[in-house]
Enzyme design. Sequence first.
Site, mmCIF file in Angstrom:
data_model
loop_
_atom_site.group_PDB
_atom_site.id
_atom_site.type_symbol
_atom_site.label_atom_id
_atom_site.label_comp_id
_atom_site.label_asym_id
_atom_site.label_seq_id
_atom_site.Cartn_x
_atom_site.Cartn_y
_atom_site.Cartn_z
ATOM 1 C CB CYS A 107 -1.161 -0.154 1.285
ATOM 2 S SG CYS A 107 0.004 0.561 2.872
ATOM 3 C CB CYS A 255 53.872 43.814 8.350
ATOM 4 S SG CYS A 255 53.905 45.224 9.122
#
Lengths: 537, 161
Positions: A107, A255
Amino acid sequence: MFGNYGQRYIVLTEKDINERQEEDIGKVSAVLSIRREEACVLLHHYKWNISKLSDEWFADEEKVRDIVGLLLNGIDLPNSRKLTCGICFEGYSSDVMSSAGCDHFYCHECWEGYISAAISDGPGCLSLRCPDPSCGAMVLQNMINKLAKDDDKVRYARFILRAYVEDSKKTKWCPAPDCTCAVEFVSDGNYDVSCNCKFSFCWNCTEEAHRPVNCETVSRWILKNSAESENMNWILANSKPCPKCKRPIEKNQGCMHMTCTPPCKFEFCWLCLGSWAEHGERTGGFYACNRYESAKKEGVYDETEARRERAKNSLERYMHYYERWASNQTSRQKAQADLQKAEKEQLAKLTDVFGIPETQLKFIIEAWSQIIECRRVLKWTYAYGYYLDDKVKSEFFEYLQGEAESGLERLHQCAEKDLQSFLTVRSDNTEPAPSIAEFGDFRVKLAGLTSVTRNYFENLVQALEAGLEDVHSTAQGTTSSNATNIPSKKAVTKGKTKKQLPRTSSDNSDEGWPCERCTFINPSSVDACSVCDKHRY
Amino acid sequence: MTSSSSPSRKALSKIACNRLQKELAEWQVSPPSGFKYRVSDNLQRWVIEVTGAAGTLYAGETYQLQVDFPEHYPMEAPQVIFLNPAPMHPHIYSNGHICLDILYDSWSPAMTVSSVCISILSMLSSSPAKQRPQDNDRYVRNCRNGRSPKETRWWFHDDKV
Ligand SMILES: [Zn+2]
Ligand SMILES: [Zn+2]
Ligand SMILES: [Zn+2]
Ligand SMILES: [Zn+2]
Ligand SMILES: [Zn+2]
Ligand SMILES: [Zn+2]
Ligand SMILES: [Zn+2]
């Protein structure tokens, strides 16, 4: 950014992948005269290898159908008969039941649950069979689309898409989080690829791009890092005491040149905590803090003695490389953020202040992109250096790395600090605003540094990937033509007394003169370097 | 009798309830031979007596199977174990866990308690020797905290036995 990529690889968006899949499915269903969804499961079974699939199909169709579970003739639905669902055992009229083409009818509610359970188990649902244990009938995508919940249909389709990429030996997902692109690798050669999302990764090992080191070194290095991670935690800390006044200093820029807050104002190197002024003297160049041996000797703070004690320890050596590797990574991330800031706000602001169209400010974006790329390369050179155990090569390598580092540091500082002076709006008019001419000078300097650094790093990558083979061959004095701008070992050895810096382009002096300090090629018309102000003679 | 792990489990869904009632009704009409359902009013846990088939190593011996059903049975497999003492068998651990693929990866909702029972009896019947799996001690030690066999990543023994 490095060399010509040509068509080494193709970035595929989800849409591209879908189109390719549809194209393959269409081709197979036409050639084999089968339905679209049948072609799809066949292709999945054969890992999207069309030629293997069609070879085996035409050699023995029945066998292929049997393995994959494709029934030749579907069972006709018995006309509105009452049947018992094989899962819930309830009776239903046959027109509200379905089978996978076999005679096992269930089903629709049970189908939905069955499919849902399979899909939540993962990609195995792409070869889902009829629930009957004795039956191998394949559940095709049209069944899924007819019987599954909507979100399951979507998930199923995603699994097909994923399988296409994951089954193929030539495609891989971009490893960036949230990116849905895949990359197809076409030719051989270096594996670094760059996705639409801007993430660069190694297609071979899917780690972040790591030229010039190879995949094996990367995985060794990553393993080493995780083994040492506890020892290294302090290194990643973003604050260190100023070597002079001992107040903690926060690193907030990319830096390595640190300046302590007033009144101390001591300038020092973040990596070795040595005085910045001495740095320049020691290296003859602008900045370099890469040499393991020299870094140890330069210690000028309290712990010097203790550090020397530990110097013999191999952990110390590893720490040296690791800290520089990690610092470049951090700097790179900072640069990525800075690039975004430039793209989002700064260019518009410069256009506002100087009336220069954004199209002419691309040099700033290029500079940041170059910095990001170079930080990545420089980072990996520290893993390269850690595993380099050839004494002659090491010396040469450290020289090249030092030059690369000082060049990049100069570029990074220019992009980070020089640019700032043009962005700071002085509302109180205490200082004259920078002129357009000054901005022009800045452009020349930044663009020049970008190009110098790009060349240097391209050559560096090539030289390192070639295993620094030049070192030994040129040391024997057999070759003099060096395709790269990187000086031969000979030049380095000589350069110990008189530093010889790498050339950035041809030696043709009609075209200009290379600056002895920063290598920028200046026009013959000027006597002082346009980048660093060093005098020509 | 020590029943191992009594999983704190969610009640059966309506679908599971309906299906189990049908299975039980079917069982009472025609039980698989060699098995006896021990009557109880707990639909979620069945205890089944199994008797070794004649002519096999287990002929005449009786063991107990405990079958626990999850909320979403039959989409999810039931948990099936032998209660103490478990038969000596190369695929049955001393804690009652059974190494049988249909109980884990190969479970299908089209299977039933009855079909599982038949598979287990056939596994017993084909045993060549009464012995424990080679890794019995290690496995049982790892299961000490009442771990369900469904949490094991089974690496199925060859199915010739
Ligand atoms: Zn049903
Ligand atoms: Zn079937
Ligand atoms: Zn991506
Ligand atoms: Zn790699
Ligand atoms: Zn200070
Ligand atoms: Zn330093
Ligand atoms: Zn210069």
